[in-house]
Design an enzyme around this catalytic site. Structure first.
Site, PDB file in Angstrom:
ATOM      1  N   GLY A 152       8.013 -24.539 -18.676  1.00  0.00           N
ATOM      2  CA  GLY A 152       7.380 -25.892 -17.985  1.00  0.00           C
ATOM      3  C   GLY A 152       8.559 -26.181 -16.988  1.00  0.00           C
ATOM      4  O   GLY A 152       9.267 -25.463 -16.327  1.00  0.00           O
ATOM      5  N   SER A 204       8.884 -17.489 -17.644  1.00  0.00           N
ATOM      6  CA  SER A 204       8.388 -18.656 -16.760  1.00  0.00           C
ATOM      7  C   SER A 204       9.632 -19.115 -16.286  1.00  0.00           C
ATOM      8  O   SER A 204      10.510 -18.682 -15.667  1.00  0.00           O
ATOM      9  CB  SER A 204       7.337 -19.412 -17.645  1.00  0.00           C
ATOM     10  OG  SER A 204       6.726 -20.343 -16.549  1.00  0.00           O
ATOM     11  N   ASP A 214      -9.230   1.166 -11.064  1.00  0.00           N
ATOM     12  CA  ASP A 214      -8.825   1.639 -12.372  1.00  0.00           C
ATOM     13  C   ASP A 214      -8.278   3.121 -12.476  1.00  0.00           C
ATOM     14  O   ASP A 214      -7.331   3.487 -12.974  1.00  0.00           O
ATOM     15  CB  ASP A 214      -9.850   1.497 -13.408  1.00  0.00           C
ATOM     16  CG  ASP A 214      -9.549   1.844 -14.691  1.00  0.00           C
ATOM     17  OD1 ASP A 214      -8.545   2.219 -14.969  1.00  0.00           O
ATOM     18  OD2 ASP A 214     -10.559   1.587 -15.440  1.00  0.00           O
ATOM     19  N   ASP A 241      -4.825   5.655 -11.541  1.00  0.00           N
ATOM     20  CA  ASP A 241      -3.840   6.259 -12.306  1.00  0.00           C
ATOM     21  C   ASP A 241      -4.324   7.427 -13.112  1.00  0.00           C
ATOM     22  O   ASP A 241      -3.684   7.856 -14.012  1.00  0.00           O
ATOM     23  CB  ASP A 241      -3.297   5.025 -13.113  1.00  0.00           C
ATOM     24  CG  ASP A 241      -4.668   4.425 -13.991  1.00  0.00           C
ATOM     25  OD1 ASP A 241      -5.638   4.971 -14.452  1.00  0.00           O
ATOM     26  OD2 ASP A 241      -4.636   3.251 -14.290  1.00  0.00           O
ATOM     27  N   LEU A 275      -7.146   7.610 -15.072  1.00  0.00           N
ATOM     28  CA  LEU A 275      -7.663   7.317 -16.543  1.00  0.00           C
ATOM     29  C   LEU A 275      -8.581   6.087 -16.279  1.00  0.00           C
ATOM     30  O   LEU A 275      -8.060   5.016 -15.797  1.00  0.00           O
ATOM     31  CB  LEU A 275      -6.587   7.147 -17.583  1.00  0.00           C
ATOM     32  CG  LEU A 275      -7.430   6.791 -18.942  1.00  0.00           C
ATOM     33  CD1 LEU A 275      -8.259   8.090 -19.376  1.00  0.00           C
ATOM     34  CD2 LEU A 275      -6.310   6.505 -19.967  1.00  0.00           C
ATOM     35  N   ASP A 309      -9.714   3.336 -17.945  1.00  0.00           N
ATOM     36  CA  ASP A 309      -9.522   2.854 -19.391  1.00  0.00           C
ATOM     37  C   ASP A 309      -9.499   1.210 -18.943  1.00  0.00           C
ATOM     38  O   ASP A 309      -8.943   0.609 -19.965  1.00  0.00           O
ATOM     39  CB  ASP A 309      -8.373   3.186 -19.910  1.00  0.00           C
ATOM     40  CG  ASP A 309      -7.103   2.945 -18.928  1.00  0.00           C
ATOM     41  OD1 ASP A 309      -7.169   2.442 -17.800  1.00  0.00           O
ATOM     42  OD2 ASP A 309      -5.736   3.043 -19.446  1.00  0.00           O
ATOM     43  N   ILE A 335      -7.564  -0.538 -17.603  1.00  0.00           N
ATOM     44  CA  ILE A 335      -6.163  -0.899 -17.055  1.00  0.00           C
ATOM     45  C   ILE A 335      -5.740  -0.355 -15.683  1.00  0.00           C
ATOM     46  O   ILE A 335      -5.770   1.030 -15.656  1.00  0.00           O
ATOM     47  CB  ILE A 335      -5.026  -0.399 -18.262  1.00  0.00           C
ATOM     48  CG1 ILE A 335      -5.514  -1.267 -19.434  1.00  0.00           C
ATOM     49  CG2 ILE A 335      -3.487  -0.961 -17.822  1.00  0.00           C
ATOM     50  CD1 ILE A 335      -4.448  -0.728 -20.703  1.00  0.00           C
ATOM     51  N   ASP A 351      -0.657 -12.525 -13.562  1.00  0.00           N
ATOM     52  CA  ASP A 351      -0.334 -13.691 -13.912  1.00  0.00           C
ATOM     53  C   ASP A 351      -0.879 -14.606 -12.439  1.00  0.00           C
ATOM     54  O   ASP A 351      -0.464 -14.334 -11.406  1.00  0.00           O
ATOM     55  CB  ASP A 351       1.330 -13.832 -13.725  1.00  0.00           C
ATOM     56  CG  ASP A 351       1.792 -15.134 -13.712  1.00  0.00           C
ATOM     57  OD1 ASP A 351       1.618 -16.149 -13.583  1.00  0.00           O
ATOM     58  OD2 ASP A 351       3.066 -14.788 -14.474  1.00  0.00           O
ATOM     59  N   HIS A 374      -0.110 -15.326 -17.355  1.00  0.00           N
ATOM     60  CA  HIS A 374       1.098 -15.748 -17.375  1.00  0.00           C
ATOM     61  C   HIS A 374       1.993 -15.712 -18.882  1.00  0.00           C
ATOM     62  O   HIS A 374       1.869 -16.347 -19.664  1.00  0.00           O
ATOM     63  CB  HIS A 374       1.184 -17.107 -16.989  1.00  0.00           C
ATOM     64  CG  HIS A 374       2.487 -17.622 -16.670  1.00  0.00           C
ATOM     65  ND1 HIS A 374       3.441 -17.352 -15.935  1.00  0.00           N
ATOM     66  CD2 HIS A 374       2.990 -19.002 -17.136  1.00  0.00           C
ATOM     67  CE1 HIS A 374       4.635 -17.950 -15.821  1.00  0.00           C
ATOM     68  NE2 HIS A 374       4.302 -18.892 -16.574  1.00  0.00           N
TER      69      HIS A 374
END
Ligand code: CA
Length: 558
Positions: free
Chosen positions: A110, A198, A276, A279, A281, A283, A285, A447, A486
Site C-alpha cells: 500500500g 508491491s 499457451d 511453450d 505444452l 497446460d 500456463i 498483475d 498482484h
C-alpha cells in the site's frame, strides 16, 4: 575502496564467531549455532534519545505461533507535520532469543502507514523469518494512515513525510535496527536481507539504488518502482472502462459492469488458446510471455454483442488497458500489460473493475485517486473530500494530460516531487553489485496494477547498463510468474519461498537457477508445481512424467 572497507568488520565478526563456536568457517555448519542475547530486553529502553522514543522493549515468551523474542517498538524523529498532524518513523523490531545471526527487513504494501507485525513472511508456506531465527523489522515509513479513503495519502501534503515514505525510512530504520541488534546481541548481523512485494518491492529497489551498503540480499516482488506513472495511467484505464459501463440511476457509471465475468472468461480462454502452446505444452500456463501476440480484436462482434464476442467499445477499453494509455500528445504514461491466463480472476477484477453492483465503485485502482491527488502531484491537488465517491469522481474525470505535465514537468525537479522521492527507476546498481549484493525480482504476469512488462523493461535496461545478460545474472535475476496476479493469486504456481534461495545465493554463491513453486488451492490444478525461471529462461516440459510436477520441467532459453 570505501565500500570494501565498510563491509570488512562485519565479515570479521562473523568469521570470528564461527571459528569460536565450531572451529570451521563453513557457513552451513554455522547455521546450526545460535547467538544468545547479552542483555535484558527491557534494557533496550536505554537506547532512547532526543531523536528516538523507545515505546516498548519487552520480552515475549513463545506464544501464538511466534518464537520467544524481544519485541521493540520505537519512534524516530517525532514531529508535527505541515498540516498539524503527528508524524514519526515507526520501527517494529523482533529479536529472537535464539538468533541465527541474520537480519530481515520486511517492507510493507500500500502506502505503508501501518506498523505491521514485521515477523517477515518468506512465502512458500515456510515459517516466518522470526521463527527461523532471524531478527526482523518493519516500519510504517513515517506516517500513520488516517481514516477514510484519503487517509493513506494525505501525508503527501507534508514534504518531509513524502521523503520519509519515499526512501528515508528505509535508511533510518535499517541503521537503528542494526544498533538495537548490536546492543542486544553484542554484535551486528552477519548478513542482512530485505523482503517486500508491491510498495514493499519498491522499497527493495530503493535500497539497491539509494542505500546499497545496507543489505546483502533483496527480494523485490511486483515492485511499485514507477508508482506515479502507474497511478496516473490507472486513471486513464478507469476512464476508459467507465466510458463503456452502463449508467446507474445517479448518472454515474457502474464500473464493474463494463465487462461481465463471462466477457473476461471469454477473453482469458481466447488468450490461452492463442498463446499457451507457444511453450510446447498446453497446460493453461503461458510460459513464453514474449511470444504471446494476442489482440482482443479477434473477439470483436461482427454485429450485435453476444455471449461469444466483445463489443467494439469493450475491445477499445481493453486495448487502452493492455497497450497502456497515452497522453494527448501520444506519450505512453506507464507500461503495457501482458496478455495472460490470469485476467479473468478475482485478483484482476478487484483492482480494475471492482465488484460493486452500483456506481459506488470498490475497485482497488481507485485508491490511486487519493495518492494521485495528494502524493504524486506537486503541488498536491487539494482539497478533495475524504469520501470514496469524491475520490472516484476525481479519478474518473481528471485530465490525465494536464496531470502528467504537473507530475513530470517542472515540478519533477522539486525535492518533494513524487518523481524525486518515490520512484526507484535507476538502473545504476553499481555500488550494490560491487559489494556483491544480490537482487531477486519476481512479478506475476497477470498483475493488473504494476505491470510485469514494466519490471521486465527495467531489467532489460539494467542488463544494458551492467554489460550483458551473464554479468547481470551474477547479481540480479527476474522471475516472471505466469498467471499470477498482484503478489499472489490467479491460475498460477504462486506459492514459493524467496528467502531460502536468496540466502543460498548471498552466503554460498549458489545463484538461483530455478525456484520451485506450488499452485494454490483455488487453481484448476491444486497439486501442480512448476519451476519459476530467471529471465530470459522459461519453464519447459522435459517430455516425460507428470506435467503436474516441477521435477519434470527445466528452465530453458526459448
Ligand atoms: Ca503452456
Amino acid at each position: 575502496m570505501l565500500v570494501v572497507m565498510a563491509r570488512r568488520p562485519r565479515r570479521q565478526v562473523w568469521l570470528g564467531a564461527a571459528l569460536a563456536c565450531i572451529g570451521s568457517v563453513a557457513a552451513a555448519a554455522a547455521d546450526h549455532d545460535t547467538i544468545p542475547p547479552v542483555t535484558a530486553c527491557d534494557r533496550l529502553h536505554q537506547e532512547s534519545s532526543a531523536a528516538m522514543r523507545v515505546s516498548e522493549a519487552q520480552s515475549r515468551p513463545a506464544a501464538g505461533g511466534m518464537a520467544a523474542h524481544c519485541e521493540v517498538i520505537a519512534y524516530l524523529d517525532e514531529r508535527t507535520g505541515a498540516e498539524g498532524q503527528k508524524l514519526a518513523i515507526g520501527l517494529h523490531l523482533r529479536l529472537p532469543e535464539a538468533w541465527n545471526g541474520r537480519f530481515v527487513f520486511q517492507g510493507q504494501g500500500g502506502t505503508d502507514g501501518v506498523l505491521g507485525s514485521g515477523d517477515a513472511q518468506p512465502g512458500g508456506g515456510q515459517p516466518t523469518a522470526l521463527n527461523q531465527g532471524y531478527a526482523t523489522v518493519t516500519t510504517d515509513a513515517g506516517h500513520s494512515n488516517a481514516p477514510g479513503p484519503l487517509g493513506g495519502a494525505s501525508f503527501g501534503l507534508d514534504p518531509q513525510a513524502r521523503i520519509d515514505f519515499g526512501y528515508r525510512a528505509d535508511d533510518a530504520v535499517t541503521r537503528q535496527a542494526k544498533r538495537f541488534i548490536q546492543a542486544y546481541y553484542g554484535r551486528l548481523p552477519k548478513y542482512s536481507y530485505f523482503l517486500g512485494c508491491s510498495n514493499g518491492g519498491r522499497h527493495g529497489m530503493v535500497i539497491t539504488q539509494r542505500f546499497p551498503e545496507h543489505f546483502d540480499g533483496v527480494a523485490a516482488g511486483a515492485p511499485a518502482f514507477r508508482m506515479p506513472e502507474k497511478g496516473l495511467s490507472g486513471a486513464a484505464v478507469t476512464q476508459g472502462f467507465a466510458a463503456i459501463a452502463p449508467k446507474a440511476p445517479d448518472g454515474r457509471p457502474i464500473l464493474a459492469q463494463a465487462l461481465s465475468q463471462a466477457d473476461m472468461d471469454l477473453l482469458s480462454r481466447a488468450i490461452v488458446q492463442s498463446c499457451d502452446e507457444a511453450d510446447g505444452l498446453a497446460d493453461g500456463i503461458i510460459d513464453n510471455v514474449p511470444a504471446c501476440r494476442f489482440s482482443p480484436r479477434a473477439l470483436q462482434c461482427a454485429a450485435e454483442k453476444t455471449a461469444s464476442c466483445l463489443s467494439a467499445a469493450q475491445v477499445g477499453a481493453l486495448e487502452n488497458y493492455f497497450q497502456g494509455p497515452t497522453t494527448a500528445q501520444g506519450r505512453r504514461i506507464y507500461a503495457p500489460y501482458p496478455y495472460d491466463a490470469g485476467i479473468a480472476t478475482e485478483g484482476w477484477r478487484r483492482w480494475i473493475l471492482g465488484t460493486a453492483p452500483d456506481s459506488r465503485v470498490n475497485a482497488f485502482n481507485v485508491s490511486f485517486g487519493a495518492t494521485l491527488a495528494y502524493l504524486y502531484m506537486t503541488p498536491p491537488h487539494v482539497p478533495l473530500a475524504n469520501d470514496a465517491d469524491a475520490v472516484y469522481d476525481f479519478y474518473r474525470t481528471v485530465d490525465v494530460t494536464e496531470a502528467h505535465a504537473r507530475i513530470f514537468g517542472t515540478s519533477a525537479a522539486m525535492p518533494q516531487s513524487s518523481v524525486q522521492t518515490i520512484s526507484a527507476n535507476s538502473v545504476d546498481l553499481s555500488t550494490f553489485r560491487q559489494r556483491r549484493g544480490k537482487l531477486l525480482l519476481y512479478h506475476g504476469v497477470s498483475d493488473p496494477t504494476f505491470s510485469a512488462l514494466d519490471t521486465l523493461d527495467w531489467y532489460k535496461r539494467l542488463t544494458d547498463a551492467a554489460g550483458g545478460e551473464k554479468e547481470t545474472a551474477d547479481f540480479a535475476r527476474l522471475f516472471l510468474v505466469p498467471g499470477m496476479n498482484h503478489c499472489a493469486g490467479g491460475p498460477a504456481t504462486d506459492s514459493f519461498d524467496v528467502l531460502t534461495p536468496l540466502v543460498a545465493w548471498v552466503e554460498q554463491g549458489r545463484a538461483p537457477e530455478r525456484i520451485d513453486a506450488r499452485a494454490g488451492a483455488k487453481t484448476p490444478w491444486p497439486d501442480r508445481s512448476r519451476p519459476l525461471c530467471p529471465y530470459p529462461r522459461q519453464a519447459r516440459y522435459l517430455g516425460q512424467g507428470s506435467i503436474e510436477q516441477a521435477a519434470n520441467f527445466s528452465c530453458a532459453v526459448p
